[in-house]
Write a protein that holds these residues in place. Sequence first.
Motif, PDB file in Angstrom:
ATOM      1  N   UNK A  25       9.800  -5.274  15.643  1.00 34.65           N
ATOM      2  CA  UNK A  25       9.109  -6.111  16.404  1.00 34.65           C
ATOM      3  C   UNK A  25       8.416  -6.741  15.244  1.00 34.65           C
ATOM      4  N   UNK A  26       8.621  -7.051  14.128  1.00 34.96           N
ATOM      5  CA  UNK A  26       8.006  -7.653  13.223  1.00 34.96           C
ATOM      6  C   UNK A  26       7.818  -8.992  13.138  1.00 34.96           C
ATOM      7  N   UNK A  27       6.877  -9.483  13.300  1.00 35.63           N
ATOM      8  CA  UNK A  27       6.273 -10.500  13.340  1.00 35.63           C
ATOM      9  C   UNK A  27       6.219 -12.208  12.682  1.00 35.63           C
ATOM     10  N   UNK A  28       6.519 -11.409  11.163  1.00 36.90           N
ATOM     11  CA  UNK A  28       6.579 -12.230  10.494  1.00 36.90           C
ATOM     12  C   UNK A  28       7.089 -11.044   8.745  1.00 36.90           C
ATOM     13  N   UNK A  29       7.484 -12.323   8.036  1.00 29.22           N
ATOM     14  CA  UNK A  29       7.462 -11.137   6.586  1.00 29.22           C
ATOM     15  C   UNK A  29       6.632 -10.381   6.225  1.00 29.22           C
ATOM     16  N   UNK A  30       5.352 -10.879   6.175  1.00 28.17           N
ATOM     17  CA  UNK A  30       4.325 -10.396   5.538  1.00 28.17           C
ATOM     18  C   UNK A  30       3.148 -10.073   7.104  1.00 28.17           C
ATOM     19  N   UNK A  31       4.331  -9.398   7.926  1.00 23.92           N
ATOM     20  CA  UNK A  31       3.815  -8.042   9.060  1.00 23.92           C
ATOM     21  C   UNK A  31       3.147  -7.357   8.460  1.00 23.92           C
ATOM     22  N   UNK A  32       1.631  -7.262   9.432  1.00 19.53           N
ATOM     23  CA  UNK A  32       0.551  -6.031   8.540  1.00 19.53           C
ATOM     24  C   UNK A  32       0.927  -4.818   9.182  1.00 19.53           C
ATOM     25  N   UNK A  33       1.353  -4.421  10.748  1.00 14.67           N
ATOM     26  CA  UNK A  33       2.145  -3.580  10.784  1.00 14.67           C
ATOM     27  C   UNK A  33       3.058  -2.333   9.793  1.00 14.67           C
ATOM     28  N   UNK A  34       4.058  -3.419   9.485  1.00 17.40           N
ATOM     29  CA  UNK A  34       5.320  -2.706   9.234  1.00 17.40           C
ATOM     30  C   UNK A  34       4.587  -2.520   7.087  1.00 17.40           C
ATOM     31  N   UNK A  35       3.498  -3.295   6.895  1.00 24.07           N
ATOM     32  CA  UNK A  35       3.114  -2.499   5.439  1.00 24.07           C
ATOM     33  C   UNK A  35       2.469  -1.306   6.174  1.00 24.07           C
ATOM     34  N   UNK A  36       1.781  -0.978   6.814  1.00 22.86           N
ATOM     35  CA  UNK A  36       0.791   0.025   7.620  1.00 22.86           C
ATOM     36  C   UNK A  36       2.035   1.315   7.617  1.00 22.86           C
ATOM     37  N   UNK A  37       2.619   1.104   8.558  1.00 20.93           N
ATOM     38  CA  UNK A  37       4.438   1.876   8.417  1.00 20.93           C
ATOM     39  C   UNK A  37       4.998   2.588   7.396  1.00 20.93           C
ATOM     40  N   UNK A  38       4.665   1.690   6.580  1.00 17.46           N
ATOM     41  CA  UNK A  38       5.442   1.929   4.150  1.00 17.46           C
ATOM     42  C   UNK A  38       4.540   2.515   4.520  1.00 17.46           C
ATOM     43  N   UNK A  39       2.922   2.414   4.249  1.00 18.51           N
ATOM     44  CA  UNK A  39       2.482   3.777   3.316  1.00 18.51           C
ATOM     45  C   UNK A  39       2.210   4.707   3.828  1.00 18.51           C
ATOM     46  N   UNK A  40       2.186   5.139   5.452  1.00 18.33           N
ATOM     47  CA  UNK A  40       2.749   5.936   5.680  1.00 18.33           C
ATOM     48  C   UNK A  40       3.462   6.550   5.401  1.00 18.33           C
ATOM     49  N   UNK A  41       5.099   6.121   6.199  1.00 21.04           N
ATOM     50  CA  UNK A  41       6.440   6.876   5.766  1.00 21.04           C
ATOM     51  C   UNK A  41       5.980   7.247   3.647  1.00 21.04           C
ATOM     52  N   UNK A  42       5.304   6.653   2.966  1.00 18.47           N
ATOM     53  CA  UNK A  42       5.951   6.896   1.535  1.00 18.47           C
ATOM     54  C   UNK A  42       4.417   8.073   1.137  1.00 18.47           C
ATOM     55  N   UNK A  43       3.626   8.536   2.125  1.00 15.05           N
ATOM     56  CA  UNK A  43       3.058   9.605   2.367  1.00 15.05           C
ATOM     57  C   UNK A  43       2.851  11.003   2.590  1.00 15.05           C
ATOM     58  N   UNK A  44       3.593  10.521   4.193  1.00 19.07           N
ATOM     59  CA  UNK A  44       4.126  11.550   3.839  1.00 19.07           C
ATOM     60  C   UNK A  44       5.799  11.820   3.418  1.00 19.07           C
ATOM     61  N   UNK A  45       6.143  11.042   2.818  1.00 20.66           N
ATOM     62  CA  UNK A  45       7.460  11.878   2.253  1.00 20.66           C
ATOM     63  C   UNK A  45       6.510  12.752   0.728  1.00 20.66           C
ATOM     64  N   UNK A  46       5.713  11.520   0.199  1.00 22.94           N
ATOM     65  CA  UNK A  46       5.227  11.952  -0.745  1.00 22.94           C
ATOM     66  C   UNK A  46       4.387  13.648  -0.675  1.00 22.94           C
ATOM     67  N   UNK A  47       4.033  13.844   0.743  1.00 22.11           N
ATOM     68  CA  UNK A  47       3.854  14.996   1.294  1.00 22.11           C
ATOM     69  C   UNK A  47       4.769  16.435   1.394  1.00 22.11           C
ATOM     70  N   UNK A  48       5.414  16.134   1.775  1.00 18.70           N
ATOM     71  CA  UNK A  48       6.931  16.853   2.270  1.00 18.70           C
ATOM     72  C   UNK A  48       7.228  17.356   0.826  1.00 18.70           C
ATOM     73  N   UNK A  49       7.574  16.133   0.015  1.00 18.36           N
ATOM     74  CA  UNK A  49       8.284  16.449  -1.370  1.00 18.36           C
ATOM     75  C   UNK A  49       7.615  17.359  -2.136  1.00 18.36           C
ATOM     76  N   UNK A  50       5.897  17.198  -2.179  1.00 20.36           N
ATOM     77  CA  UNK A  50       4.949  18.060  -3.022  1.00 20.36           C
ATOM     78  C   UNK A  50       4.938  19.701  -2.333  1.00 20.36           C
ATOM     79  N   UNK A  51       5.080  19.510  -0.902  1.00 17.04           N
ATOM     80  CA  UNK A  51       4.986  21.292  -0.218  1.00 17.04           C
ATOM     81  C   UNK A  51       6.524  22.073  -0.221  1.00 17.04           C
ATOM     82  N   UNK A  52       7.626  20.897  -0.154  1.00 19.95           N
ATOM     83  CA  UNK A  52       9.137  21.743  -0.592  1.00 19.95           C
ATOM     84  C   UNK A  52       9.306  22.435  -1.803  1.00 19.95           C
ATOM     85  N   UNK A  53       8.410  22.025  -2.697  1.00 19.52           N
ATOM     86  CA  UNK A  53       8.775  22.084  -3.985  1.00 19.52           C
ATOM     87  C   UNK A  53       7.821  23.048  -4.525  1.00 19.52           C
TER      88      UNK A  53
END
Length: 249
Positions: free
Chosen positions: A32-60
């Motif tokens: 549902x992004x409104x354009x190339x620089x949609x801040x909602x996509x940017x925020x969701x990207x950062x949240x996904x990166x943070x969650x994946x990094x946390x999972x990777x660390x705990x898994x290790x």
Amino acid sequence: MSDAAQPTAAEVRAAAEAVKAALDRHLAAVERRSGEDDPAVYEAFNQLAAAAETYDELLYDRYDEVTPFEIPGDDTLPPYTGPEEPNAISVLIRRDYAVVEPQRLLSQAQRVEAADVETGTGIGDGAPGTVHGALGTLFGEFEPDEIASRHKEFGLEEGDSTLWVTASDEPADPGEWLEAPFEHVDPQRVVCRFDVSAVFDDELDEDDPDEGDDVEDDEIEDYDDLDTDLDEDDDLDDGEPEPLEARER
């Protein structure tokens, strides 16, 4: 890691669920992004990166296993939301140095202090005898750009550096931000950013280990033909290195 410090299986499972939820949020934001620089996509990207990094660390930590995903660094700026025609800008600069030759640093500071005493501008209490005192003397005497270009003379070794240009609606009042100069930086008002880091050097070396080796030995037949005549008193100014990476709007 000791057993006592290890995360529990439930914590690892919860981190995995958080990644799944972040994936769903990211996909929904993209759909549902409104354009190339949609801040909602940017925020969701950062949240996904943070969650994946946390999972990777705990898994290790728990199972000594890793994920096949590389967590990207946050090397991009968020969408610009500042004024199109800024009335003022702030230039934020950070340069890191390592003190690799303390004696050279002290000697240079002593010369500055002695010269000031001779000209009547020094306080006459003797040259600085500590590293932090020498740093105060040198940075009080020379502009930061001059120290950057002559850092080797002062016993310093360059580390990472970054320069941010941020837009403002109006100039700040005199003295308003001096107590906390870098505390309230809005990334969405950064007009451009320039970084210099050894990390970029390493990446260039990995991408093309032979880069810069284009000159063959037989291209220089006679070294006597090269102009290598330099006066002994000439100072070779290395200068401040050009940024290896530039991010612009």
